[in-house]
Design a protein around this motif. Structure first.
Motif, mmCIF file in Angstrom:
data_model
loop_
_atom_site.group_PDB
_atom_site.id
_atom_site.type_symbol
_atom_site.label_atom_id
_atom_site.label_comp_id
_atom_site.label_asym_id
_atom_site.label_seq_id
_atom_site.Cartn_x
_atom_site.Cartn_y
_atom_site.Cartn_z
ATOM 1 N N HIS A 91 3.129 -2.836 -15.907
ATOM 2 C CA HIS A 91 2.422 -2.642 -17.185
ATOM 3 C C HIS A 91 3.075 -1.577 -18.064
ATOM 4 O O HIS A 91 3.790 -0.699 -17.573
ATOM 5 C CB HIS A 91 0.965 -2.277 -16.936
ATOM 6 C CG HIS A 91 0.776 -1.016 -16.114
ATOM 7 N ND1 HIS A 91 0.517 0.205 -16.672
ATOM 8 C CD2 HIS A 91 0.814 -0.805 -14.769
ATOM 9 C CE1 HIS A 91 0.389 1.110 -15.713
ATOM 10 N NE2 HIS A 91 0.573 0.524 -14.552
ATOM 11 N N ASP A 102 4.376 5.463 -14.341
ATOM 12 C CA ASP A 102 3.336 4.572 -13.819
ATOM 13 C C ASP A 102 3.327 3.273 -14.633
ATOM 14 O O ASP A 102 2.968 3.291 -15.817
ATOM 15 C CB ASP A 102 1.990 5.315 -13.894
ATOM 16 C CG ASP A 102 0.791 4.447 -13.547
ATOM 17 O OD1 ASP A 102 0.965 3.262 -13.214
ATOM 18 O OD2 ASP A 102 -0.337 4.985 -13.622
ATOM 19 N N HIS A 202 6.734 -0.285 -8.296
ATOM 20 C CA HIS A 202 5.858 0.746 -8.864
ATOM 21 C C HIS A 202 6.196 2.078 -8.217
ATOM 22 O O HIS A 202 6.667 2.112 -7.074
ATOM 23 C CB HIS A 202 4.388 0.387 -8.587
ATOM 24 C CG HIS A 202 3.425 0.990 -9.556
ATOM 25 N ND1 HIS A 202 3.036 2.307 -9.495
ATOM 26 C CD2 HIS A 202 2.780 0.470 -10.626
ATOM 27 C CE1 HIS A 202 2.184 2.554 -10.485
ATOM 28 N NE2 HIS A 202 2.017 1.455 -11.193
HETATM 29 MN MN MN Z 1 0.269 1.493 -12.608
#
Ligand code: MN
Ligand code: GLV
Ligand code: MN
Length: 431
Positions: A91, A102, A202
């Motif tokens: 994302h 993140d 991630h």
């Molecule tokens: Mn995340």
């Protein structure tokens, strides 16, 4: 080893290029005094980040489109017509005052993977899709992973009207404000005949890999999350005129609830549960008035789904008893509820074998945070690659992963997708 896989093990990801891409996205932040990045779900800044992603992917020869949920998808075509796509991504939105890794690390990893494939003319049978999901963070609307929940059928159009941000803007209105039509989200659904498997890179957001000196994590189990809003109603009154025994102080009750939440998660029955009051508002919010109202936002995370829900229920029941004792009222609202997810073993094994081929140690581990892969796994088999986070810090401007560590993760991702391409070509049905 021969063919394209050989090429990708030689043509490693470039740490400097990865760092430059992260830097570019970090510049797309709300102006303010903070050192962190703020790019909330379904805002013009989030859209700007998606356009930057789309532009780069287009230059790399991909076909790019944005779906009805606001997810941006870039496809590199495969050699065998009619095969479903392999996919990777993460994302581009952030929590307020976030770091730059993140989610963004996974999108940048997807971009770097596409660049390696393009530069070295790597061929694959399945199409490979690089995805930037919209609205993963629950920071604005309470619910995490909205873009990936929509494509997985876990969030439907009706859910978009009830979830609101702190200013009362519904998810549906926020989507409209950036040019999306919430009434069409059902059309964004992914189906297994079009999508074969998904792998998300991630940052770990914990300190396990760093403390063990292990470069790669492969996620086995992703925690669920139950989010509740507790609203305490007492009686606003004068701080000087009201004797201590005649008060109904909503903020004092809320303070006790904060400690209750911490103690419930910390007791031996709840080993492994994480429960947090991340936000506490009180009104009217002046030094000379006893608080008449207080709102607590509680997030309960667990890899055990029964314990997750039981903990949330216990918090509500014991907070009610506490409020009754204090002469204030309590109401509770469920903001979001996501189950823990076990990711498929065969896909973990494919990534683990790739690590071995690249000469990299790995660790099979759980994830405490929620992820798009958790939602996508409801439609197609999904896997996750973790890279180390410095001091385990995340959701903070202090969040950091080194460009070299990220590049190592990209090497694993780029080679894993090609390994899956070969595996699913000969054995499309995996256990
Ligand atoms: Mn995340
Ligand atoms: C996603 O960042 C989460 O809140 O776990
Ligand atoms: Mn996050």
């Amino acid at each position: 080893m021969s063919g394209p896989f050989m090429d990708v093990t030689i043509s490693r990801a470039d740490p400097a290029r990865v760092a430059a891409q992260l830097e570019g996205f970090a510049r797309l932040s709300e102006p303010g005094s903070s050192t962190g990045v703020t790019r909330l779900a379904y805002t013009p800044l989030e859209r700007e980040a998606h356009e930057a992603f789309a532009g780069t992917m287009h230059e790399l020869g991909c076909t790019v489109w944005t779906d009805q949920a606001g997810n941006t998808i870039a496809e590199r075509s495969g050699d065998e017509p009619g095969l479903p796509a392999l996919a990777t991504g993460s994302h581009l939105d952030t929590v307020p005052d976030a770091g730059r890794f993140d989610g963004i690390a996974g999108v940048v990893a997807a971009m770097e993977t596409a660049r390696i494939y393009a530069e070295h003319g790597i061929r694959h049978a399945h199409p490979i899709r690089f995805v930037a999901f919209a609205a993963e963070e629950g920071a604005r609307f309470g619910q995490a992973c909205t873009g990936s929940r929509i494509v997985s059928g876990l969030t439907t159009v009706d859910d978009l009207y009830g979830k609101r941000d702190a200013d009362g803007v519904s998810l549906a209105d926020a989507m409209r404000s950036v040019g999306l039509d919430p009434s069409t989200v059902a059309e964004a659904r992914w189906t297994p005949d079009e999508w074969a498997a998904f792998v998300e890179l991630h940052v770990e957001q914990g300190a396990v890999l760093e403390s063990m000196g292990t470069p790669v994590g492969i996620v086995e189990l992703i925690s669920g999350s139950t989010r509740i809003l507790l609203e305490v109603t007492g009686r606003a009154s004068h701080t000087g005129g009201t004797p201590m025994h005649l008060r109904a102080d909503a903020l004092a009750a809320a303070a006790e609830i904060v400690l209750l939440v911490e103690s419930i998660a910390g007791d031996p029955r709840h080993r492994g549960t994480r429960a947090t009051v991340g936000r506490l508002d009180s009104a009217p919010g002046t030094i000379t008035t006893i608080a008449g109202r207080a709102s607590l936002y509680v997030d309960v995370r667990d890899v055990d789904s029964d314990r997750q829900r039981d903990t949330a229920s216990e918090i509500i029941a014991r907070a009610e008893a506490l409020c009754t004792r204090r002469g204030v009222r309590l109401s509770s609202t469920l903001l979001a509820d996501t189950s823990p997810v076990m990711l498929p073993a065969w896909l973990r094994q494919a990534v683990a074998s790739t690590c071995a081929e690249l000469g990299l140690d790995h660790r099979i581990m759980p994830s405490g945070a929620s992820h798009d892969a958790q939602m996508i796994n409801n439609v197609i088999p999904s896997g996750m690659i973790f890279v180390p986070s410095r001091d385990g810090i995340s959701h903070s401007p202090e969040e950091w992963s080194s460009p070299e560590a990220l590049a190592t993760g990209v090497d694993v991702l780029a080679a894993s997708l090609l390994a899956l391409d070969r595996l699913l070509l000969v054995a499309p049905e995996q256990p």
